[in-house]
Design an enzyme around this catalytic site. Structure first.
Site, PDB file in Angstrom:
ATOM      1  N   TYR A 178      -2.083  -0.575  10.375  1.00 20.14           N
ATOM      2  CA  TYR A 178      -2.160  -0.916   8.951  1.00 20.14           C
ATOM      3  C   TYR A 178      -0.863  -0.528   8.228  1.00 20.14           C
ATOM      4  CZ  TYR A 178      -3.911  -1.007   4.133  1.00 20.14           C
ATOM      5  OH  TYR A 178      -4.085  -1.262   2.796  1.00 20.14           O
ATOM      6  N   SER A 182       0.864  -1.184   0.000  1.00 23.30           N
ATOM      7  CA  SER A 182       0.000   0.000   0.000  1.00 23.30           C
ATOM      8  C   SER A 182       0.896   1.228   0.000  1.00 23.30           C
ATOM      9  CB  SER A 182      -0.864   0.014   1.266  1.00 23.30           C
ATOM     10  OG  SER A 182      -1.398   1.309   1.502  1.00 23.30           O
TER      11      SER A 182
END
Length: 265
Positions: free
Chosen positions: A162, A149
């Site tokens: 995350y 990501s």
């Protein structure tokens, strides 16, 4: 000789395992890889989505099977990977796409939250990759693609656990690529920004009831290109990196982010 363009990015005869492959980006990867001739095997926790995705692939002439499995469980991963290998006698490609999100900064993240994110996002990649590498070495090589990501590369508000997990995925990508060069195993990562998936719609419904359109426009505008990515756009990059056309690419991280990382100033 001239490459026959019809056969570019062909995965014909390749056995592919895709984790979290029944929804969102994973579903697009599963469908695109099957359309290119791969024997796709999808691993996911959501049985209904799995059955739906496998049916859609088969209906359009593709080859797909599935297993309900939690990638956080080493035992489940190894037994399923062994069974797949036994069935086809090879494993060519692994796409580590399964992942969960968590919203919260350092102070708002409990130990349970942190452990849960790492169990799926990090240990999931660890379990699946270690099971796959053992098999790929017997097959004179293979490809591992990890879905990271942009959160691995820059600070995003309220994404502590995350971001940490995606940073770990990036580091593992480089490590695997380095250690298994001699085994002809390539390992790369892709780092999407916001992609319009059912997850985004659900998140907006839950957190901004009645203001979904407005918030969607706001989230879209954070990408300099002015919109969110589409799952198929991510799948096409994944397809290239897993195909023989990308044989010279390993140990790389590809941003697919509408300019988010480099152009947001």
């Amino acid at each position: 000789k001239n490459t026959d363009l019809m056969n570019v990015f062909s995965l014909s005869g390749k056995v592919v395992v895709i984790t979290g492959g029944s929804k969102g980006i994973g579903k697009s990867i599963s469908k695109n890889f099957a359309a290119q001739g791969a024997q796709v095997h999808i691993l996911d926790l959501d049985q209904m989505s799995l059955e739906r995705t496998v049916q859609e692939i088969r209906k359009s002439g593709g080859k797909a099977n599935s297993d309900v499995i939690n990638v956080a469980s080493r035992q489940e991963v190894y037994s399923v990977m062994d069974a797949i290998y036994e069935q086809y006698n090879c494993l060519n490609i692994l796409v580590n796409n399964a992942g969960i999100a968590h919203i919260g900064n350092l102070e708002e993240t409990s130990e349970e939250d942190f452990d849960k994110v790492f169990a799926v996002n990090v240990k999931g990649v660890f379990h699946c990759s270690s099971a796959a590498v053992a098999k790929m070495r017997h097959n004179n090589g293979g490809v591992i693609l990890n879905v990271a990501s942009i959160a691995a590369n820059l600070g995003i508000s309220d994404r502590f656990a995350y971001s940490a997990s995606k940073g770990a995925i990036l580091a593992m990508t480089y490590s695997i690529a380095k250690d298994f060069l001699k085994d002809h195993i390539r390992c790369n990562a892709i780092s999407p920004a916001r992609v319009h998936t059912p997850f985004v719609d659900g998140y907006l419904r839950q957190n901004y009831p009645g203001k979904e359109k407005e918030m969607f426009a706001q989230l879209s505008a954070t990408q300099p290109i002015g919109r969110m990515g589409k799952p198929d756009e991510v799948a096409h990059l994944a397809l290239y990196l897993c195909s023989d056309e990308a044989a010279f690419i390993t140990g790389a991280n590809y941003l697919i982010d509408g300019g988010f990382t480099k152009l947001n100033s």
